[in-house]
Design a protein around this motif. Structure first.
Motif, mmCIF file in Angstrom:
data_model
loop_
_atom_site.group_PDB
_atom_site.id
_atom_site.type_symbol
_atom_site.label_atom_id
_atom_site.label_comp_id
_atom_site.label_asym_id
_atom_site.label_seq_id
_atom_site.Cartn_x
_atom_site.Cartn_y
_atom_site.Cartn_z
ATOM 1 N N VAL A 102 72.257 57.558 -57.319
ATOM 2 C CA VAL A 102 72.397 58.860 -56.686
ATOM 3 C C VAL A 102 71.320 59.783 -57.224
ATOM 4 N N THR A 103 70.636 60.441 -56.329
ATOM 5 C CA THR A 103 69.552 61.323 -56.752
ATOM 6 C C THR A 103 69.718 62.712 -56.149
ATOM 7 N N ILE A 104 69.526 63.702 -56.962
ATOM 8 C CA ILE A 104 69.603 65.075 -56.481
ATOM 9 C C ILE A 104 68.368 65.402 -55.655
ATOM 10 N N THR A 105 68.562 66.117 -54.573
ATOM 11 C CA THR A 105 67.435 66.491 -53.717
ATOM 12 C C THR A 105 66.898 67.858 -54.126
ATOM 13 N N ASP A 106 65.802 68.259 -53.498
ATOM 14 C CA ASP A 106 65.277 69.590 -53.758
ATOM 15 C C ASP A 106 66.293 70.656 -53.381
#
Lengths: 167, 167
Positions: A102-106
């Motif tokens: 899971v990656t946080i977006t801008d």
DNA sequence: TATTGTTATACTCTATAACTATA
DNA sequence: TATAGTTATAGAGTATAACAATA
């Protein structure tokens, strides 16, 4: 021999009650701020914060679950919400095909940045206003070992049984 | 002049995180014990405990709501559950016809007695095991003023606005 | 008019169990 | 077989708004 002294003296009882009450009030206030400012639940905020803290902006689902004390399905649900809002993205992990990263977006970072000042303000004004710097240090010193103890506690009566089957 | 220093130093931040984490884990464990031992949610336990603590075994709905931080409808729901289980009874207050007096029943007291030892055991083993008596006293001393502060805090951004309209 | 409490309703969140896929 | 994650589903809990009754 008794398993462990099953009693709390008045001081302990008071500390316990105050702990519950303080946290309840704090949580309430924080949740309201998060909801109003960013339309985020506390859990969603925790997830975003954890992702934002990571050097890579990512975590595996399992790591997130470990941190936030959730059932896997609950985590799937919450991350699904984050993804739907464009605040985070899921992608298969390169090394382990079973894992999801899971990656946080801008947008996620922006929302985090938008929400954080108010969050800090609430915590600062509600929790730390009546405490000196020394008090805060003392508090941290008391809670850290408790946290460690709780994290490493064996399934006494009914534990997560997440890793390594207990019964 | 700034309204208040909107920042948290690392020590404060750590204390805050640990507070949240510790309470979350403790709450989790306690809820499980209450559910297993007495089929009670934490809120229901809180209500019963509060009633049991009262010299009369009674409280008005409003007093309960004030204590447990709830919406009135939420309280009605929970007390309704207690009543359905025969753990508490509702009756019109004698002095104020608008008020409802909630009273714990014998069954309620029994359940409380049945549940309390395990509850205490969890709290004792999880929260206080790594803390000395002095630590507990220190913790209580730190939390009490925080609690008082929170209880008497003006509606800064979004408060209950229960009594006396704020804005 | 203000306060006390209830109801109806809608929604969020959480957990359980069954399932798929990879190690 | 054990681990990682999803889905379906069911249930508990909470809040909001409208309501009734008393002060």
């Amino acid at each position: 021999m008794p398993d462990s002294p099953p009693s709390l003296d008045p001081v302990q009882l008071g500390a316990y009650f105050d702990l519950v009450e303080v946290t309840s009030l704090l949580r309430h206030a924080v949740e309201q701020q998060l909801r109003e400012t960013g339309d985020l639940s506390y859990v969603q905020f925790q997830l975003l914060a954890r992702l934002g803290d990571s050097p890579t902006g990512s975590h595996r689902m399992t790591d997130l679950a470990d941190g936030v004390v959730y059932s896997r399905s609950g985590l799937t649900y919450q991350v699904g919400l984050l993804e739907k809002e464009g605040l985070a993205v899921r992608a298969p992990s390169p090394d382990d095909e079973r894992s999801i990263t899971v990656t946080i977006t801008d947008a996620g970072r922006e929302l985090l940045a938008k929400v954080l000042p108010g969050h800090v303000e609430v915590v600062s004004g509600l929790l730390f206003e009546p405490l000196s710097r020394d008090d805060a240090k003392t508090l941290a010193g008391l809670l850290a070992p408790v946290r460690d103890h709780m994290r490493s506690t064996p399934p006494r009566s009914a534990a997560p049984r997440r890793r390594k089957g207990g019964a």
